[in-house]
Design an enzyme around this catalytic site. Structure first.
Site, short mmCIF file in Angstrom:
data_model
loop_
_atom_site.label_atom_id
_atom_site.label_comp_id
_atom_site.label_asym_id
_atom_site.label_seq_id
_atom_site.Cartn_x
_atom_site.Cartn_y
_atom_site.Cartn_z
N HIS A 127 -1.11 6.82 -9.72
CA HIS A 127 -2.34 6.03 -9.86
C HIS A 127 -2.46 5.15 -8.61
O HIS A 127 -1.44 4.78 -8.03
CB HIS A 127 -2.19 5.17 -11.12
N CYS A 368 -8.72 6.92 -10.72
CA CYS A 368 -7.88 6.12 -9.80
C CYS A 368 -6.70 6.93 -9.32
O CYS A 368 -5.57 6.40 -9.17
CB CYS A 368 -7.40 4.83 -10.46
N1 PLP Z 1 -0.64 3.37 -13.75
C1 PLP Z 1 -1.17 4.33 -14.51
C2 PLP Z 1 -0.47 5.63 -14.68
C3 PLP Z 1 -2.38 4.10 -15.16
O1 PLP Z 1 -2.92 5.04 -15.92
C4 PLP Z 1 -3.03 2.86 -14.97
C5 PLP Z 1 -4.35 2.62 -15.57
O2 PLP Z 1 -5.11 3.51 -15.82
C6 PLP Z 1 -2.42 1.90 -14.17
C7 PLP Z 1 -1.22 2.19 -13.58
C8 PLP Z 1 -3.04 0.56 -13.94
O3 PLP Z 1 -3.06 -0.16 -15.12
P1 PLP Z 1 -3.84 -1.55 -15.20
O4 PLP Z 1 -5.22 -1.29 -14.71
O5 PLP Z 1 -3.78 -1.89 -16.67
O6 PLP Z 1 -3.09 -2.52 -14.37
#
Ligand code: PLP
Length: 410
Positions: A127, A368
């Site tokens: 991500h 993302c």
């Molecule tokens: N990592 C992964 C695999 C995710 O799916 C997400 C959010 O979709 C994130 C990190 C980021 O999470 P947050 O936006 O809650 O900080």
């Protein structure tokens, strides 16, 4: 297909008020759980009860309300510790979410340590929140970002991972479950290999913790990050787990109230763990809501949730594979409950809009994870992601809505 008799899906659904909603006069089919899950009334009630009966700022007052708030806040940390099997409560740092947890490690652990030519190792399926913080710290220090490739099925190329690990690698940061592909990575194997070379590992558990039991000690993860809003809790709250030894040696991430023991103009003494990393008034209601969410997940049981979601994944995969012109992106052998897909004739954003008209909420976009999209040569995908409250009947509605979309675009 029916839902398993032991798994009381009707009673679970009944706990989630929003699932009773109609969208465009159709029953809501909520399949956007990878982005954010919905909330059971137990979480909503816990937050309401805090504000109605116990609310005040934490850790500062001697008055009753401040003590009650503090107790509820501290109780939630105890619940998180148990949930991820951390060795002690002060290894649990409350943050705004996975993103902030990773940025904290990048700035507080990695930045002071990195020098020109050092390497941070991530994977092609991260991500953006597990890419950009490392790019920033690489810019700040002259370190390099190295990327483990993935195969066509969406699995990590473990051989490449081992080749990329070397004496310049200062940290491995890897996603436990990919939000774009659903791939469950062999994080234990990755951690063991990295530790064999004394390299610490951060695991991005945002998509893992809601769907499978996680034991940070059994994994031997050095850092583990997740978000409250993906596990039936409030937004704006998340967790960074870190091994005590590492956290103790790290400088604070932000300065302010609560993270100090004493302040003078000559210098400041920092507070002990975990408060050293929790500057300012925290998200008290978010933390309390997260505690209630973990209680709720424990009540249903992560084993039962995982089994139910696996059943949904198998059923949805076979249903969607039957649809002409639909291609599933991400076919790893170890997959969590989400399906990314594209249609030959319809852009993912149009799929999202058409499905919404049928009451079906899916995510359309790059999730993302633009490097994943680029890897598969697509601008975006539509993604259906499952949670404990989804049903086989909802998968049927999804499949019918996709077929209707294809017919409309013919
Ligand atoms: N990592 C992964 C695999 C995710 O799916 C997400 C959010 O979709 C994130 C990190 C980021 O999470 P947050 O936006 O809650 O900080």
């Amino acid at each position: 297909m029916t839902n398993s008799a032991q798994y009381d899906i009707a009673s679970i659904r009944n706990d989630f008020p929003i699932l009773g909603r109609q969208i465009w006069n159709k029953p809501l089919v909520y399949l956007d759980n990878g982005a954010s899950t919905q909330h059971p009334k137990q979480v909503i009630e816990a937050v309401k009860d805090l504000y109605e009966n116990h609310y005040s700022n934490v850790h500062r007052g001697v008055h009753t309300l401040s003590q009650e708030s503090t107790n509820l806040y501290d109780d939630a940390r105890v619940k998180v510790r148990g949930f991820i099997h951390a060795a002690c409560v002060h290894e649990v740092i409350f943050t705004r979410g996975t993103t902030e947890s990773i940025n904290l490690v990048a700035q507080s652990y990695a930045r002071p340590l990195l020098k020109e030519g050092d390497e941070i190792l991530i994977t092609h399926m991260e991500h953006h929140s597990n890419i950009v913080p490392w790019q920033i710290v690489c810019e700040q220090t002259g370190a390099k970002l190295k990327v483990v490739p993935i195969n066509d099925a969406g699995e990590l190329e473990l051989g490449h991972f081992l080749e990329l690990l070397n004496e310049k690698t200062k940290l491995v940061s890897v996603v436990h479950v990919s939000n774009a592909l659903g791939t469950v990575n062999p994080v234990k194997e990755i951690i063991d290999a990295a530790h064999g070379m004394d390299i610490p590992v951060l695991v991005d558990g945002a998509q893992a913790v809601p769907h499978m039991p996680v034991d940070v000690q059994a994994l031997d993860a050095d850092f583990y990050a997740f978000s409250g809003h993906k596990i039936y809790g409030p937004t704006g709250v998340g967790v960074l787990y870190g091994k005590e030894k590492l956290l103790k040696a790290m400088p604070p991430y932000q300065g302010g109230g609560d993270m100090i023991l004493s302040v003078s103009f000559e210098g400041t003494t920092y507070n002990q763990l975990p408060y050293k990393f929790e500057a300012g008034t925290p998200n008290i209601a978010g933390v309390v809501g997260l505690g209630a969410a973990l209680d709720y997940v424990n009540k249903i049981g992560l084993g039962a949730i995982a089994a139910h979601e696996h059943g949904l994944l198998m059923y949805a995969t076979s249903k969607l594979q039957e649809i002409d012109g639909l291609r599933i992106i991400g076919e790893a052998e170890q997959k969590a409950g989400l399906i990314s897909f594209v249609l030959d004739a319809v852009h993912p954003h149009d799929i999202g809009t058409m499905l919404d008209a049928e009451g079906v909420a899916v995510r359309a976009g790059h999730h993302c994870a633009q490097p994943v999209m680029e890897r598969y040569g697509v601008p975006a995908t539509a993604r259906a992601s499952f949670a404990m409250y989804n049903t086989y009947q909802e998968i049927d509605v999804l499949a019918e809505a996709i077929k209707k979309t294809i017919n409309m675009f013919k």
